[in-house]
Design a protein around this motif. Sequence first.
Motif, PDB file in Angstrom:
ATOM      1  N   ASP A  83      28.608  28.512  21.571  1.00 28.45           N
ATOM      2  CA  ASP A  83      28.041  28.409  19.385  1.00 28.45           C
ATOM      3  C   ASP A  83      27.670  29.857  18.617  1.00 28.45           C
ATOM      4  N   GLY A  84      28.389  30.820  19.859  1.00 25.14           N
ATOM      5  CA  GLY A  84      27.973  32.233  19.508  1.00 25.14           C
ATOM      6  C   GLY A  84      26.880  32.734  18.718  1.00 25.14           C
ATOM      7  N   LEU A  85      25.811  31.503  19.993  1.00 26.10           N
ATOM      8  CA  LEU A  85      24.606  32.545  20.516  1.00 26.10           C
ATOM      9  C   LEU A  85      24.371  33.339  21.376  1.00 26.10           C
ATOM     10  N   ILE A  86      25.290  34.198  22.197  1.00 26.75           N
ATOM     11  CA  ILE A  86      24.927  35.293  22.918  1.00 26.75           C
ATOM     12  C   ILE A  86      26.295  35.961  23.053  1.00 26.75           C
ATOM     13  N   THR A  87      25.847  36.787  23.872  1.00 30.94           N
ATOM     14  CA  THR A  87      27.179  38.242  23.997  1.00 30.94           C
ATOM     15  C   THR A  87      27.639  38.260  25.157  1.00 30.94           C
ATOM     16  N   LYS A  88      28.138  38.704  25.904  1.00 29.26           N
ATOM     17  CA  LYS A  88      28.500  38.906  27.393  1.00 29.26           C
ATOM     18  C   LYS A  88      28.739  39.976  27.242  1.00 29.26           C
ATOM     19  N   GLU A  89      28.259  41.121  28.423  1.00 26.52           N
ATOM     20  CA  GLU A  89      28.834  42.493  28.144  1.00 26.52           C
ATOM     21  C   GLU A  89      28.483  42.746  30.359  1.00 26.52           C
ATOM     22  N   LYS A  90      29.985  43.246  30.987  1.00 23.79           N
ATOM     23  CA  LYS A  90      29.347  44.277  32.177  1.00 23.79           C
ATOM     24  C   LYS A  90      28.816  45.024  31.992  1.00 23.79           C
ATOM     25  N   SER A  91      28.511  45.350  33.085  1.00 24.48           N
ATOM     26  CA  SER A  91      27.683  46.692  33.406  1.00 24.48           C
ATOM     27  C   SER A  91      28.763  47.513  33.400  1.00 24.48           C
ATOM     28  N   SER A  92      27.460  48.680  32.805  1.00 29.10           N
ATOM     29  CA  SER A  92      28.806  50.175  33.189  1.00 29.10           C
ATOM     30  C   SER A  92      29.082  50.579  34.485  1.00 29.10           C
ATOM     31  N   LYS A  93      27.788  50.279  35.053  1.00 28.03           N
ATOM     32  CA  LYS A  93      27.619  50.778  36.639  1.00 28.03           C
ATOM     33  C   LYS A  93      27.936  50.201  37.818  1.00 28.03           C
ATOM     34  N   ASP A  94      28.374  48.747  37.270  1.00 26.41           N
ATOM     35  CA  ASP A  94      28.413  47.335  38.040  1.00 26.41           C
ATOM     36  C   ASP A  94      29.096  46.596  37.649  1.00 26.41           C
ATOM     37  N   GLY A  95      30.243  46.308  37.562  1.00 27.19           N
ATOM     38  CA  GLY A  95      31.142  44.985  37.282  1.00 27.19           C
ATOM     39  C   GLY A  95      30.765  44.211  37.434  1.00 27.19           C
ATOM     40  N   ARG A  96      30.045  43.928  38.562  1.00 28.10           N
ATOM     41  CA  ARG A  96      29.533  42.239  39.515  1.00 28.10           C
ATOM     42  C   ARG A  96      28.224  41.865  39.323  1.00 28.10           C
ATOM     43  N   TYR A  97      27.607  42.860  37.402  1.00 25.63           N
ATOM     44  CA  TYR A  97      26.834  42.188  36.662  1.00 25.63           C
ATOM     45  C   TYR A  97      26.883  42.009  35.448  1.00 25.63           C
ATOM     46  N   THR A  98      26.786  40.885  34.777  1.00 27.62           N
ATOM     47  CA  THR A  98      27.363  40.680  33.098  1.00 27.62           C
ATOM     48  C   THR A  98      25.871  40.816  32.633  1.00 27.62           C
ATOM     49  N   PHE A  99      25.531  41.309  31.247  1.00 25.55           N
ATOM     50  CA  PHE A  99      24.527  41.326  30.267  1.00 25.55           C
ATOM     51  C   PHE A  99      24.366  40.340  29.985  1.00 25.55           C
TER      52      PHE A  99
END
Length: 308
Positions: free
Chosen positions: A78-94
């Motif tokens: 629905d375009g309500l959120i964005t997901k971005e990989k952590s620059s420090k640890d690729g296992r984490y998605t903010f």
Amino acid sequence: MEEKNCLIVSEVRSFSRFYTKILGLLNQDILDSPYSLIEARILFEIGEIPNCTSNILVGKLNMDPGYISRILGRFNSDGLITKEKSSKDGRYTFISLTSRGKEILLSLSQKSNNQIIALTNPLTQSEREKLVESMKYIKNLLSPSSIDRSLKIRTYKLKDINYIIEKHKKLYKDEFGFSHEFADYVEKYLIQFHKSHDEDKENIWIAEINGKPSGVIAIAKADDSTAQLRWFLIEPEARYRRLGHTLLQTALDFSRKKNYNHIFLWTADVLKAARHLYKSYGFNLTESKNNTTWTDHLVKEERWDLYF
């Protein structure tokens, strides 16, 4: 059942039915929107939590990870959120709200506010003030901290050092078969911490029940943005009181306040309850290695990491 208990049970149930009905009326307008009440709550949490992740939402809301994932999938579509990989640890998605997500959240909040205003408009100013005070009174009276008035979380004192050492020695030996070498390891770094720690960025907390030490947790500084969770221990008789949750939340709140954005800890695979607790608060297992130093049998040392 005694008469006094019958009365309180009856009144609490009656109030619960009444309050549930009121909540149903308040929620109708929100439920007429494309999003449910729980979806609105998740949107709110995403907007409030810095560097929010799905694991953090699962821990905070105590919800099924699969259910959270499906809701986040809908939000993304629905375009309500964005997901971005952590620059420090690729296992984490903010996860963060888009402009549209913020608009939807604002709209839902305004609808909820308008419902409350409509509900309380017939009341006089005096009645509104009394309503607010009564709600605060009930909330404070029945909150976990009020129910468990015997519980106190305080900063450690010099006399607590020996308590922490002795309890690690006894409990880890009795429950997991750890040797004296583990207790020596705890003692060495605990004394070092006490002598030279940064009082602004590091601390040890002691949980007391009826004035008796019943648990401990610490935050030690690794660098300006990274902290290590250490010496986390709960007395067996205090574990049923969810004391582990209280202490862990205390440590995490302190870490956020002190602008740490990364916390790690070392534990062992045999500490099943602790591992489950860490996972529920968003920690992820990042490293595992064999250890034969502290026991006469093989255990795996594990590193767990959490990014805010």
